[in-house]
Structures are given as C-alpha cells and as structure tokens.
Design a protein around this motif. Structure first.
Motif, PDB file in Angstrom:
ATOM      1  N   PHE A 122       0.834  -1.202   0.000  1.00  0.00           N
ATOM      2  CA  PHE A 122       0.000   0.000   0.000  1.00  0.00           C
ATOM      3  C   PHE A 122       0.872   1.256   0.000  1.00  0.00           C
ATOM      4  O   PHE A 122       0.574   2.220  -0.705  1.00  0.00           O
ATOM      5  CB  PHE A 122      -0.929   0.003   1.211  1.00  0.00           C
ATOM      6  N   ILE A 155      -0.576   7.073   5.195  1.00  0.00           N
ATOM      7  CA  ILE A 155      -0.409   5.643   4.956  1.00  0.00           C
ATOM      8  C   ILE A 155       0.815   5.105   5.694  1.00  0.00           C
ATOM      9  O   ILE A 155       0.792   4.009   6.250  1.00  0.00           O
ATOM     10  CB  ILE A 155      -0.373   5.329   3.440  1.00  0.00           C
ATOM     11  N   PHE A 198      -5.173   3.654   3.755  1.00  0.00           N
ATOM     12  CA  PHE A 198      -4.905   3.616   2.312  1.00  0.00           C
ATOM     13  C   PHE A 198      -5.981   4.360   1.535  1.00  0.00           C
ATOM     14  O   PHE A 198      -5.698   5.141   0.621  1.00  0.00           O
ATOM     15  CB  PHE A 198      -4.831   2.151   1.890  1.00  0.00           C
TER      16      PHE A 198
END
Lengths: 289, 317
Positions: free
Chosen positions: B225, B257, B308
């Motif tokens: 991710f 993230i 994400f």
C-alpha cells in the motif's frame, strides 16, 4: 505499465446520446479480462461435466478434491452445510481467483486491477449477506440488529457495515495492483520481448515438471530440451519466484481471504438473534451429497 | 548555508552510513547466533556454517543495494545542480538507506533464530535453511520497493523543477521510508517465532510453511500500500500544476499511509507470533488457530486499508 498506473483503455458506447460521464465509461481491457476469466471458468465447468460421469479418473479426483475444499470451507465458517451458501461461496472464490490469474496470459489484463471489479465483487458479497439476513430474521429482525443495544448505536452500525465493503474491495484491489506494478517494472526491463517472459517461464516450469515423469536420458533431443529449460529457469530464477509469489500466490491468497470473510459474515448473520430459524437444515454429513 | 552540493553529497553519504549501521547490527546478531549455537551443538557446526553463509549474503545485499543507489546519486550529478533537484534526489536515496537499515536488523534476528533451530535439530537443517532463505528474501523485498521508488523519483527530476514538486517527490520517498519500518518490525517478530517453532516441532514443517506464507502476505500488504501511494504521488501529482496545495496533499497522504500502517503491521506480527508458539506446542489445533489468526488479521488489516483509502482520496481529490 508503470507510467499508466491507473490508466485504462476506455470506450464510451453511449457517447452519441450525450452520456459521457465517468459512469458511462467502459474500461475495455478490464471487460475483456473478465470475459476471458468467465470463458476459462465455463470451459472448466464443461470439462467437469464431462469427466464427472466417468469413474476412477485423475481429473475426476481433482474436481472432487476442489469441491471437498469448498465444502470444508463453508462448514468451517458457517457451522452447517447448506447448498445455496456453498454455491455462492465457491463461485465467488472461483470468479475472484480467475479474474486475478488472467493477468498471466499475454495481452490480457487482470480484471481486478480496476477498482470497479473489486467493488462489484465486494458489493455482491455484501448484498448477499444482507439478503440472507432479511430472509432468516425477517425485515424487522434485520432492522432490529442496527439498533441493537439502543438506538444511538444506529449510525455506528451503518458505518461499520459500509466499511466492510471498503475494506474488502480495497484489500483485493490494492494487493493486485501492487503485485502487478512490481512485476510489470521487472518485466519492462526486457523491452519489446516483455510479452514472452511470462509464457516462457510458465512453459518452462510445466516442461520441467513433466520431465520428472519422462525417461529423457535416452533421447538426444529430449536431453537438449531439458538442458535449455533448466538453463532458462536458472537464469530467470528471481523472476520465476516473483511470478509465483506475486502472480499466483497473491491472487489465490486474496481470493481465499475474501471468500473466508464472506463465509464468516454469513455465519455471523445466521447466528444472530439467538435461536436458528426453524427452516434451517441441520448439519448434513458429507456422504449425503 | 545549506548549498545544493552539500545536500547532494551529504544525502549519498548519510544514506550509506544509515544502511551500514543497520547491516552491521544485523550481521552482528546473525554472527552471534551462529557462534553461540555452534558452541552449544558442535556436531551441527557444519550445517550451521553453510546455512549462515547464505543468510549473511542475503543480509549483505541491503547494503549493496544502497551502495548502488548512492553511486547513482554521486555519478549522476548534473552540471548545474539546483537546490530542488538535490532535495528531491536526497529523499530517494535516503529512503533506500533507511529501509535497508530496518530490513537488515529484522533479518538479522531471523538468521540467529535459524542457527538456534538448526542446533536443536541438525538433521532438519536443509528444510530450515530453505525456510530462512524465503523469509529473509521476503523481509528484504521492501528494499527493492524503495529502490523502485528512488528510480521513479529520479526519472521525474528536472532542472527547472518547482519547490512544490520537489517536496511532493520527497514526500513519496518518505512514504516508503517510514512505511517500511512497521512491517519490518512485524515481520521480524513473526518470523523469529516461526523459525523457532519449526525448530521446536519440525514434524509440522509443512503446516508452518503455508501458515507463515499467508501471514507474510498479510504483513507485506502494508508495504505494498505504501508503494502504491508513493507511485501515485510520483505519477499523478506532477501532471497537475504544482501548487503548495498539491505539495501539502502529497505530504499528508504519505504521512497517513506510512504512519497508519505501522501499528497494524506490528499487531499482525504479534498475533502471528502467539499462534506459532501455540502451534509448536500442539499441532492438532492447527486448523482452529490458523482460522482465528486469519480472522483477527483481517480485522487488524482493516485499519491499514482505511489509511490507504484516505491517502488515495487525498491524492485524487
């Protein structure tokens, strides 16, 4: 590949009618990937139909093993065997897995590289679970669940249900895109021969496994082929493992997780409300199938 | 006071320095394990030695990859180096350095656990060493991801680059740099327990093998991710006219993230560790433990997925 991370070939079939929004845009290579996956699935089904009539056959045995796997999966997660849940769970696994695996075929894109496909799979799983909840507990019972301890909890429950869709679809999409990007960057190093890399690797693996069962020592040409295959696999050692882990492993793993989640949610939906519905069939032994 | 030249040479040196510290610690831990377990079980010294040669070579590769990145910075110096160019390139090479540091320390612990496991069951040395090679190469995979991000950043560097774009590219490097720390720690915790468990109960090797591959895939998701968000920042933002808002968006998305994946990845490692310890004691409970671990992993991973989602919305919105 790397430059167009989220770039798809798109077609607007209804552009003449003035419908040109993102909703009316069709990602053509994704659609083709889905069709290829469905074609493979249909031909496998036809093959299964043909072979299941025969007895004592290797292919029959493999098909029965696969069906056994899904039966065990549904019994483990739902708690009892039911034909309709078993069918839904196995079809969602097969469709997801093959939509991811078609990326290994040259000129075909993985269908799950697009968020739309992942979202569609997650939505169908989510809606099926909701539908089963309504069927089992009635509409009143379905609504009752949202205001479980008291009515203030209702927004939390709604957000919790909706976040299931987001997490399911993004898990599938993110993993497949990530694996595809990394593989694509490595394969791009081969320049204009990049289309042949994946088929060469998989044919080499297949021939290499076939040679275990063939007596190739007596034939000169077979020995030459064996040497060439071994040399190819040794040269592309890292790429081969990358293909196996990111290409096949990631696809199987993600579709397994998605299927297991669906089964778990179904099991939770059935157990909700204390007693089981009187119409629910009890645990069926496997021999009755 | 900080000139472009200073940033340029300083980044290359600092990156290699950080990576060398990590590799040194990792090699030290691995070497300590090798010597200790050889002393404890002198008959197993030969298989331990031949396994550890491979392990140390894989450990060393982190420093070598950083060396490649640093050399690319040093020899790829343009004639008229601007501040923005030096800043963006510094981010890329520092990312490789930091990621290789964490990954090397993580895989050092695994090498030590492998040596101890072989000392426990010398007849099973070949399977344990295969297990170690796969584990270590999975843990070192983030270094390759960081190198990819570094290469992509370098292709987007132009002499007439604005500060906004340079900051966005630096944010992409930071994303993979910080995002790899949590997964490295998590994988190290889990893999240490898995290798030890194989040593304790080597008859259950096949079950441990499948189980740990599934767990690695879970933990690796966080890194993947981070990689996607970094590549999105690199490929999507330069197409837009770079304003201070886009730079801010890039920084926020990277922070979301990379920090958001840390906790989840470590938690996944801890869950996997406990289940490996339990399975080593009683293999018959494999199915129940594996299923529980998978379900809890799915719920832990949902937090990473939300981070994400927010990061992707920040970039595209």
């Amino acid at each position: 590949m790397s430059a167009g991370l989220f770039h798809y070939h798109s077609v607007q079939p209804l552009a003449d009618l003035g419908l040109t929004g993102p909703f009316w845009t069709v990602h053509s290579d994704i659609v083709i990937g889905t069709w290829v996956a469905m074609a493979i699935l249909f031909s496998l089904t036809a093959l299964g139909q043909y072979f299941l009539g025969k007895k004592n056959n290797t292919v029959t045995f493999l098909y029965e093993k696969a069906v056994d796997f899904f039966i065990n999966l549904s019994i483990d997660n739902i708690g009892s065997f039911q034909q309709k849940y078993f069918l839904f769970i196995s079809s969602i696994f097969l469709f997801t897995a093959f939509s991811c695996l078609v990326g290994l075929i040259p000129f075909v894109e993985e269908a799950t590289r697009d968020l739309n496909t992942a979202l569609a799979i997650a939505l169908s799983s989510f809606l099926y679970v909701q539908y089963q909840k309504i069927q089992l507990h009635g509409f009143r019972g379905f609504l009752q669940e949202f205001i479980d301890p008291f009515i203030i909890m209702a927004p939390l429950h709604v957000v919790g249900e909706l976040s299931k869709i987001a997490s399911m679809s993004f898990r599938l999409f993110g993993n497949i895109v990530g694996g595809g990007v990394i593989l694509g960057m490595v394969i791009d190093l081969f320049g204009r021969y990049r289309m042949f890399v994946t088929p060469v690797i998989f044919c080499s693996i297949a021939i290499h496994m076939l040679f275990r069962y063939i007596d190739y020592q007596h034939s000169f040409w077979l020995r030459v082929i064996q040497k060439i295959v071994q040399l190819t696999l040794n040269m592309l050692f890292a790429l081969t493992w990358l293909q196996i882990i990111l290409g096949i492993g990631e696809a199987m793993m993600q579709s397994f997780v998605l299927t297991m989640l669906t089964a778990t949610y179904l099991g939770m939906a059935m157990q909700h409300g204390g007693d089981q519905h009187p119409n629910t069939p009890k645990h069926l032994p496997k021999e009755h199938l | 006071m900080i000139s472009a030249d200073m940033l340029h040479y300083g980044a290359a040196g600092l990156a290699l320095c950080i990576s060398a510290i990590g590799c040194g610690i990792g090699l030290g831990i691995a070497g300590q394990g090798m010597v200790e377990s050889s002393l404890r079980q002198p008959t197993a010294a030969a298989p331990i030695f031949s396994t550890m040669v491979i392990g140390l070579a894989i450990l060393e590769s982190g420093a070598i990859i950083t060396l490649v990145a640093a050399l690319m910075v040093l020899f790829g110096k343009p004639v008229d180096l601007t501040d923005t160019q030096a800043f963006a390139a510094a981010g890329g090479v520092l990312a490789v350095g930091v990621v290789s540091m964490t990954a090397s320390i993580a895989s050092g612990f695994i090498a030590r656990a492998t040596a101890e496991a072989i000392a426990r069951v010398p007849i099973f040395a070949s399977k344990i060493s295969t297990f170690m090679v796969i584990t270590q190469s999975l843990i070192e995979a983030p270094i390759i991801f960081a190198l990819i991000v570094n290469l992509m950043v370098r292709t987007h560097i132009t002499p007439t680059m604005s500060w906004e774009l340079a900051i966005a590219l630096f944010a992409a490097s930071c994303c993979i740099m910080i995002g790899c720390i949590g997964p490295s720690v998590g994988q190290s915790i889990f893999a240490h327990a898995a290798v030890t468990a194989v040593g304790e109960n080597y008859k259950a090797y096949n079950k441990f093998f499948t189980f740990s591959l599934v767990n690695y895939a879970f933990i690796e998701t966080a890194v993947i991710f981070c990689l996607i968000v970094a590549l999105c920042i690199i490929f999507i933002l330069p197409g837009v006219a770079a304003t201070s808002l886009t730079a801010l968006k890039a920084c926020t998305a990277a922070a979301t993230i990379s920090l958001g994946s840390c906790g989840g990845a470590i938690a996944l490692g801890l869950v996997g560790k406990k289940s490996c310890t339990g399975m080593a004691l009683d293999v018959s409970s494999y199915a129940a433990i594996a299923r529980l671990t998978l379900i809890s992993g799915v719920f832990i991973e949902s937090t990473i997925i939300y981070a994400f989602l927010i990061a992707l919305l920040l970039i595209s919105g």
